[in-house]
Design an enzyme around this catalytic site. Structure first.
Site, PDB file in Angstrom:
ATOM      1  CG  ASP A  80      -1.521  -1.032   0.898  1.00 14.25           C
ATOM      2  OD1 ASP A  80      -2.709  -1.822   0.006  1.00 14.25           O
ATOM      3  OD2 ASP A  80      -1.564  -1.607   2.085  1.00 14.25           O
ATOM      4  CG  HIS A 129      -3.446  -5.147   2.620  1.00 11.54           C
ATOM      5  ND1 HIS A 129      -2.857  -4.009   1.811  1.00 11.54           N
ATOM      6  CD2 HIS A 129      -3.538  -6.314   1.667  1.00 11.54           C
ATOM      7  CE1 HIS A 129      -2.467  -4.745   0.150  1.00 11.54           C
ATOM      8  NE2 HIS A 129      -3.099  -6.700   0.646  1.00 11.54           N
TER       9      HIS A 129
HETATM   10  N1  LIG Z   1      -0.259  -8.387   1.787  1.00  5.60           N
HETATM   11  C1  LIG Z   1      -0.636  -8.109   0.579  1.00  5.60           C
HETATM   12  O1  LIG Z   1      -0.133  -6.964   0.321  1.00  5.60           O
HETATM   13  C2  LIG Z   1      -0.679  -9.520  -0.291  1.00  5.60           C
HETATM   14  C3  LIG Z   1       0.052  -9.075  -2.277  1.00  5.60           C
HETATM   15  C4  LIG Z   1       0.139  -9.733  -2.684  1.00  5.60           C
HETATM   16  C5  LIG Z   1      -0.770 -11.116  -2.089  1.00  5.60           C
HETATM   17  N2  LIG Z   1      -0.777 -11.766  -1.425  1.00  5.60           N
HETATM   18  C6  LIG Z   1      -2.119 -12.583  -0.623  1.00  5.60           C
HETATM   19  O2  LIG Z   1      -0.465 -13.819  -0.790  1.00  5.60           O
HETATM   20  C7  LIG Z   1      -1.464 -15.057  -1.260  1.00  5.60           C
HETATM   21  C8  LIG Z   1      -0.455 -15.708  -2.312  1.00  5.60           C
HETATM   22  O3  LIG Z   1      -0.499 -15.112  -3.301  1.00  5.60           O
HETATM   23  P1  LIG Z   1       0.109 -15.245  -4.895  1.00  5.60           P
HETATM   24  O4  LIG Z   1       0.358 -14.513  -5.970  1.00  5.60           O
HETATM   25  O5  LIG Z   1       1.724 -15.739  -4.207  1.00  5.60           O
HETATM   26  O6  LIG Z   1      -0.958 -16.901  -4.938  1.00  5.60           O
HETATM   27  P2  LIG Z   1       0.152 -18.359  -6.641  1.00  5.60           P
HETATM   28  O7  LIG Z   1      -1.449 -18.965  -5.722  1.00  5.60           O
HETATM   29  O8  LIG Z   1       0.836 -17.775  -6.812  1.00  5.60           O
HETATM   30  O9  LIG Z   1       0.338 -19.101  -4.655  1.00  5.60           O
HETATM   31  C9  LIG Z   1       0.754 -19.491  -3.416  1.00  5.60           C
HETATM   32  C10 LIG Z   1       1.197 -19.981  -3.166  1.00  5.60           C
HETATM   33  O10 LIG Z   1       0.670 -20.730  -1.547  1.00  5.60           O
HETATM   34  C11 LIG Z   1       0.599 -22.690  -1.849  1.00  5.60           C
HETATM   35  N3  LIG Z   1       0.180 -23.132  -0.772  1.00  5.60           N
HETATM   36  C12 LIG Z   1      -1.296 -23.349  -0.931  1.00  5.60           C
HETATM   37  N4  LIG Z   1      -1.851 -24.160  -0.351  1.00  5.60           N
HETATM   38  C13 LIG Z   1      -1.059 -24.636   0.591  1.00  5.60           C
HETATM   39  C14 LIG Z   1      -0.869 -24.749   2.088  1.00  5.60           C
HETATM   40  N5  LIG Z   1      -2.301 -25.388   2.075  1.00  5.60           N
HETATM   41  N6  LIG Z   1       0.417 -25.304   2.083  1.00  5.60           N
HETATM   42  C15 LIG Z   1       1.030 -24.425   2.319  1.00  5.60           C
HETATM   43  N7  LIG Z   1       1.180 -23.864   0.907  1.00  5.60           N
HETATM   44  C16 LIG Z   1      -0.015 -23.741   0.115  1.00  5.60           C
HETATM   45  C17 LIG Z   1       0.731 -22.547  -3.384  1.00  5.60           C
HETATM   46  O11 LIG Z   1       1.986 -24.404  -3.361  1.00  5.60           O
HETATM   47  C18 LIG Z   1       1.880 -22.171  -3.466  1.00  5.60           C
HETATM   48  O12 LIG Z   1       2.614 -21.871  -3.754  1.00  5.60           O
HETATM   49  C19 LIG Z   1      -2.430 -14.793  -1.806  1.00  5.60           C
HETATM   50  O13 LIG Z   1      -3.824 -14.921  -0.036  1.00  5.60           O
HETATM   51  C20 LIG Z   1      -2.301 -13.128  -1.864  1.00  5.60           C
HETATM   52  O14 LIG Z   1      -3.709 -12.412  -1.830  1.00  5.60           O
HETATM   53  C21 LIG Z   1      -1.066 -10.217  -0.397  1.00  5.60           C
HETATM   54  O1  LIG Z   2      -5.596  -7.083  -4.017  1.00  3.07           O
HETATM   55  C1  LIG Z   2      -5.386  -8.475  -3.818  1.00  3.07           C
HETATM   56  O2  LIG Z   2      -5.801  -9.506  -3.782  1.00  3.07           O
HETATM   57  C2  LIG Z   2      -3.941  -9.403  -3.080  1.00  3.07           C
HETATM   58  C3  LIG Z   2      -2.807  -7.917  -3.013  1.00  3.07           C
HETATM   59  O3  LIG Z   2      -3.312  -8.014  -1.374  1.00  3.07           O
HETATM   60  C4  LIG Z   2      -3.059  -6.399  -3.075  1.00  3.07           C
HETATM   61  O4  LIG Z   2      -3.194  -5.461  -2.490  1.00  3.07           O
HETATM   62  O5  LIG Z   2      -2.579  -6.876  -4.323  1.00  3.07           O
END
Ligand SMILES: NC(=O)c1ccc[n+]([C@@H]2O[C@H](COP(=O)([O-])OP(=O)(O)OC[C@H]3O[C@@H](n4cnc5c(N)ncnc54)[C@H](O)[C@@H]3O)[C@@H](O)[C@H]2O)c1
Ligand SMILES: O=C(O)C[C@H](O)C(=O)O
Length: 240
Positions: free
Chosen positions: A77, A104
């Site tokens: 953010d 967030h």
């Molecule tokens: N905080 C933030 O600003 C922010 C930003 C981007 C993404 N995110 C969040 O991060 C998370 C991951 O996003 P991504 O784009 O990397 O997704 P992705 O699907 O590319 O990767 C997720 C990973 O989690 C693993 N996974 C799934 N279930 C699991 C389990 N039970 N135990 C262990 N590992 C497991 C998968 O194997 C995969 O490698 C999501 O919840 C997304 O919303 C948060």
């Molecule tokens: O928006 C989402 O689901 C992923 C992450 O929290 C973001 O802000 O990009």
């Protein structure tokens, strides 16, 4: 840095992920408690506003919860705020500093424009439109990726920035404060993001809420009401 869990799809809120991701975060937090109880733990998995409370409760149960060592990662953010303000003011995002407090998701994300450095140049209407873009930046990316996940490269950048700040703290080196969603008494919400400085044991100083104008105070109040509910949802889940 915990990223395990599902990303959302277009039209879904982050909160929609709670039922899938809360058990994953709880399990990973238990593993951390067992294998690395003194780790500094950053939660990236969504919904950050609720699953940080899940991780805290899991660690309490394991007898190793330390509020100075658990962080909901909200750096993206701040990165978005710096980028959009930089674009507007025609300066590099590296040269913009602005605290983004709260949580967030949507209106829990509160950029404090009155504390922007250099001072923000623009009227209320312009601020409102950039605030909206920061608050919906995640939705914008999810929509553009059309079912193929959410922000990854910008999140990698944000995670690296936040992790570097933590590691500088661990080494006793100075670093500009970074915001993160942590246990806090800055407001009535149990967890709240404010600027933090880091040291050998995690949070060295919580700088609390910055000075705010009336409009920002109102936005914080809206955020606090929502964040209380999100944290309660995480605590409730861990009672089951
Ligand atoms: N905080 C933030 O600003 C922010 C930003 C981007 C993404 N995110 C969040 O991060 C998370 C991951 O996003 P991504 O784009 O990397 O997704 P992705 O699907 O590319 O990767 C997720 C990973 O989690 C693993 N996974 C799934 N279930 C699991 C389990 N039970 N135990 C262990 N590992 C497991 C998968 O194997 C995969 O490698 C999501 O919840 C997304 O919303 C948060
Ligand atoms: O928006 C989402 O689901 C992923 C992450 O929290 C973001 O802000 O990009």
């Amino acid at each position: 840095m915990i990223t395990a869990g599902m990303p959302r799809k277009p039209g879904q809120t982050r909160d929609f992920l709670f039922d899938t991701n809360a058990p994953i975060v709880a399990r990973v937090a238990c593993m951390v408690a067992k294998r690395a109880p003194k780790a500094l733990v950053g939660i990236i998995t969504n919904p950050v506003n609720a699953v940080v409370a899940v991780a805290a409760e899991a660690m309490k149960k394991a007898g190793c919860y330390d509020p100075k060592r658990l962080f909901g990662v909200t750096t993206l953010d701040v990165v978005r705020a710096e980028k959009f303000i930089g674009e507007h003011m025609n300066i590099h995002p590296y040269d913009v500093r602005i605290p983004v407090v709260g949580g967030h998701a949507g209106t829990t994300i509160v950029p404090i424009f009155s504390q922007c450095q250099p001072p923000f140049e623009g009227d209320e209407k312009c601020i409102a439109s950039i605030v909206k873009r920061i608050q919906t930046g995640g939705d914008e990316v999810v929509k553009a990726k059309a079912g193929k996940g959410s922000a990854t490269l910008s999140m990698a950048y944000a995670a690296a920035r936040f992790t570097n700040a933590l590691m500088r703290g661990l080494k006793g080196k100075a670093c500009a404060p970074e915001c993160a969603y942590v246990q806090s008494d800055a407001t009535d919400a149990p967890f709240f993001s404010t600027p933090l400085s880091f040291g050998k044991d995690g949070i060295k100083k919580n700088h609390g809420l910055p000075e705010m104008n009336e409009s920002e105070k109102k936005q914080v109040k809206v955020a606090v009401d929502a964040l209380k509910k999100s944290a309660a949802k995480g605590v409730e889940y861990m009672k089951k």
